[in-house]
Design an enzyme around this catalytic site. Structure first.
Site, PDB file in Angstrom:
ATOM      1  N   SER A 119       0.851  -1.217   0.115  1.00 42.83           N
ATOM      2  CA  SER A 119       0.108   0.004  -0.143  1.00 42.83           C
ATOM      3  C   SER A 119       0.921   1.202   0.032  1.00 42.83           C
ATOM      4  O   SER A 119       1.935   1.175   0.477  1.00 42.83           O
ATOM      5  CB  SER A 119      -0.838   0.007   1.454  1.00 42.83           C
ATOM      6  OG  SER A 119      -1.930  -1.158   1.539  1.00 42.83           O
ATOM      7  N   CYS A 120       0.551   2.319  -0.434  1.00 42.15           N
ATOM      8  CA  CYS A 120       1.018   3.417  -0.780  1.00 42.15           C
ATOM      9  C   CYS A 120       0.141   4.604  -0.492  1.00 42.15           C
ATOM     10  O   CYS A 120      -0.867   4.760  -1.081  1.00 42.15           O
ATOM     11  CB  CYS A 120       1.915   3.733  -1.792  1.00 42.15           C
ATOM     12  SG  CYS A 120       2.826   5.217  -1.988  1.00 42.15           S
ATOM     13  N   VAL A 121       0.287   5.395   0.557  1.00 41.28           N
ATOM     14  CA  VAL A 121      -0.718   6.531   1.035  1.00 41.28           C
ATOM     15  C   VAL A 121       0.325   7.774   1.078  1.00 41.28           C
ATOM     16  O   VAL A 121       1.198   7.845   1.680  1.00 41.28           O
ATOM     17  CB  VAL A 121      -1.402   6.166   2.265  1.00 41.28           C
ATOM     18  CG1 VAL A 121      -2.349   4.862   1.995  1.00 41.28           C
ATOM     19  CG2 VAL A 121      -0.379   5.759   3.505  1.00 41.28           C
TER      20      VAL A 121
END
Length: 126
Positions: A103-105
């Site tokens: 995931s990349c936030v």
């Protein structure tokens, strides 16, 4: 039963947490910033911070007897999604045998003014 992992090859925790915790066949790392473990200073630029964050993760995993190939999931935090491509370019170089789930936030801020922070879950091979 879980055990706390610590290595001087990665920056010490900057708060009340552990570098990583191992339980069963899993290792959960805390988020790693692009801090040079020899100086304790945050690197300049998102590419260098990404490199150091991943090297710090590698040092912690090594303490557990694991490597990048054991990572099954990462979470990448960036302060500017415009850095996504630059982070990806560095990140891909650490996973030659296939990338883990990820995931990349984008976040409002990271400790020490960091541009990127990466945490991982690793598992022993079955």
């Amino acid at each position: 039963m879980s055990r706390i992992l610590h290595t001087p090859a990665a920056p010490a925790a900057i708060g009340p947490y552990s570098q990583a915790v191992a339980t069963g066949k899993l290792v959960f790392t805390s988020g790693q910033l692009g801090i040079d473990p020899t100086t304790g200073e945050l690197a300049q630029g998102v590419e260098r911070q990404t490199t150091l964050a991943l090297q710090n993760l590698g040092a912690i995993l090594k303490q557990a007897g694991l490597g990048y190939e054991h990572i099954v999931k990462t979470t990448v935090f960036v302060t500017d999604m415009a850095d996504f491509a630059a982070v990806n370019a560095v990140y891909a170089g650490f996973f030659a045998n296939g990338c883990p789930a990820r995931s990349c936030v984008q976040v409002a801020a990271l400790p020490k003014g960091g541009l990127v922070e990466i945490e991982a879950v690793a598992a022993e091979k079955e």
